[in-house]
Enzyme design. Structure first.
Site, PDB file in Angstrom:
ATOM      1  N   SER A 194      13.817   4.598   0.642  1.00 22.59           N
ATOM      2  CA  SER A 194      12.620   5.461  -0.031  1.00 22.59           C
ATOM      3  C   SER A 194      11.598   5.440   1.156  1.00 22.59           C
ATOM      4  O   SER A 194      10.700   6.466   0.693  1.00 22.59           O
ATOM      5  CB  SER A 194      12.177   4.461  -1.138  1.00 22.59           C
ATOM      6  OG  SER A 194      11.289   3.614  -1.041  1.00 22.59           O
ATOM      7  N   ASP A 255      -2.192   0.789   3.335  1.00 24.09           N
ATOM      8  CA  ASP A 255      -2.003   1.298   2.001  1.00 24.09           C
ATOM      9  C   ASP A 255      -3.009   0.675   1.062  1.00 24.09           C
ATOM     10  O   ASP A 255      -2.617   0.898  -0.136  1.00 24.09           O
ATOM     11  CB  ASP A 255      -0.688   1.637   1.698  1.00 24.09           C
ATOM     12  CG  ASP A 255       0.353   0.467   1.679  1.00 24.09           C
ATOM     13  OD1 ASP A 255      -0.215  -0.687   2.086  1.00 24.09           O
ATOM     14  OD2 ASP A 255       1.461   0.571   1.295  1.00 24.09           O
ATOM     15  N   ASN A 256      -3.570  -0.371   1.576  1.00 22.00           N
ATOM     16  CA  ASN A 256      -4.279  -1.304   0.477  1.00 22.00           C
ATOM     17  C   ASN A 256      -5.688  -1.563   1.079  1.00 22.00           C
ATOM     18  O   ASN A 256      -6.079  -1.382   2.178  1.00 22.00           O
ATOM     19  CB  ASN A 256      -3.217  -2.446   0.141  1.00 22.00           C
ATOM     20  CG  ASN A 256      -3.422  -3.411   1.601  1.00 22.00           C
ATOM     21  OD1 ASN A 256      -4.488  -4.258   1.608  1.00 22.00           O
ATOM     22  ND2 ASN A 256      -2.463  -3.190   2.306  1.00 22.00           N
ATOM     23  N   CYS A 313       0.351   0.474  -4.994  1.00 18.14           N
ATOM     24  CA  CYS A 313       0.980   0.932  -3.622  1.00 18.14           C
ATOM     25  C   CYS A 313       2.558   1.210  -4.046  1.00 18.14           C
ATOM     26  O   CYS A 313       2.952   2.221  -3.203  1.00 18.14           O
ATOM     27  CB  CYS A 313       1.171  -0.320  -3.048  1.00 18.14           C
ATOM     28  SG  CYS A 313       0.326  -1.750  -3.411  1.00 18.14           S
TER      29      CYS A 313
END
Ligand SMILES: [Zn+2]
Length: 396
Positions: A194, A255-256, A313
């Protein structure tokens, strides 16, 4: 030398006085001791001659570019300008030209660089790019703001990428292509299928490998000049200071929220600029957090949002190309900082709305009461937040 040339030289000598190499050396030594800048030394030889050695402190303006470049290089026409070439003839002609251009005090060094060297006076040899590098970076060399010296600067630079994901992947590829000499990549994740919709540095064949190692392979294949250092760890309070210490610029591809706060506080302490980027669905944003020159992350968001409001996330969707756009803009900002050119996005947030097709800009301001960079801020004492995404129980 023909009659006409001899005549020109005779005329030139009347207008352009000469200094011997020893006289020139004495004047330059005196100037250095007294920390003055009365004399500007200009080397008018060709690049290949300069590459073999030059007098320390000289500006290099080849004779053929003199009229085009000298006024920008020496705007004050009352300065004393000492010109030299290889033997003392070209510098005399150059002196005559500069006189015609209005320079008042121009001197030609007799005997040129050859005599200088023969007299045992000091000279330097510039570091230069290899023939392979001259060819690889030729499009950079054609840009005056980069040039050979800028390219050497990039090759000496060290950039840390936090994450080899959506933002880190395009940033790493372009920074590697541009010849940033050392890239650090910290990422503990492995490549998943992904990821491939946007993380273009990875390949289908490398699914299951560590992202940092996969990125290293891609970079190695792209540019052998680049040294890649991988960190198969998660950024936390025990390692952040040690890892960022070795780098000039940090590209934030996390991404956090917890990592952003952690990185922000550590970067303030270490005085390292962070190129911040983030993406969500069709929207992206980026800015440059340059410690104490512009706002920091906590000036904008003193505390993280509660977990129920933060997009998870694993769930946050994004148009695959969007992190490419933002990651590449992050690499543009990185190169600007490394080269010291242009206006970095300090105190400005650039946003991109992909659906509408619009870039816009928002002014950002430092908060004097910021808990991290404010007047009474203490970046070393601020809370560390738990990473909800990293906790297995919260994984989807
Ligand atoms: Zn702040």
């Amino acid at each position: 030398m023909g009659d006409a040339s001899r005549e020109i030289m005779r005329q030139a000598r009347k207008q352009v006085p000469e200094w011997t190499p020893d006289q020139t050396n004495e004047a330059l030594t005196r100037q250095r001791k007294e920390e003055q800048d009365e004399i500007v030394l200009v080397d008018v030889r060709e690049k290949n001659e300069w590459d073999e050695g030059y007098i320390p402190g000289a500006l290099h303006i080849p004779r053929g570019y003199l009229e085009l470049r000298v006024e920008e290089a020496i705007p004050d026409k009352s300065k004393k300008v000492v010109l030299y070439c290889a033997g003392g003839t070209r510098s005399m002609y150059a002196g005559l030209t500069m006189k015609q251009m209005g320079y008042e005090d121009v001197i030609s060094m007799s005997g040129g660089f050859g005599q200088w060297k023969n007299n045992g006076l000091p000279f330097k040899k510039p570091r230069t790019l290899s023939p392979d590098q001259l060819s690889r970076y030729s499009r950079h060399l054609l840009v005056p703001e980069v040039g050979e010296q800028g390219q050497l600067k990039l090759l000496d630079s060290r950039v840390l990428l936090i994450g080899a994901g959506g933002l880190g992947a395009p940033a790493a590829l372009y920074l590697a292509a541009a010849g940033v000499g050392t890239l650090g990549i910290i990422d503990l994740d492995v490549v998943e299928e992904s990821n491939l919709q946007r993380q273009v540095i990875h390949t289908t064949a490398r699914v299951g490998e560590f992202k940092a190692e996969s990125a290293k392979q891609a970079i190695g294949a792209l540019n052998p000049d680049v040294k890649v250092i991988t960190y198969l760890e998660r950024l936390d309070e025990s390692n952040v200071g040690r890892i960022i210490a070795d780098y000039d610029v940090i590209v934030d591809g996390t991404d956090n929220f917890p990592t952003r706060y952690l990185l922000n506080d550590a970067a303030l302490l270490a005085n390292k600029p962070v190129i911040h980027g983030s993406v969500f669905r069709f929207e992206g944003q980026l800015t440059v957090f340059k410690p104490y020159e512009g706002p920091c992350y906590r000036c904008l968001y003193p505390e993280p949002p509660p977990p129920e409001l933060a997009p998870s996330c694993a769930e946050a969707g994004v148009l695959g190309v969007l992190p490419g756009v933002i990651g590449m803009l992050q690499s543009v900002e990185t190169l600007k900082l490394l080269l010291g050119i242009g206006d970095p996005l300090v105190g400005r947030m650039m946003t991109y709305d992909a659906l509408y097709g619009e870039f816009s800009e928002l002014g950002l301001y430092r908060d004097p009461n910021c808990p991290a960079c404010g007047e009474h801020g203490h970046p070393e004492d601020l809370p560390i937040y738990a990473d909800v995404c990293a906790m297995p129980a919260a994984r989807h």
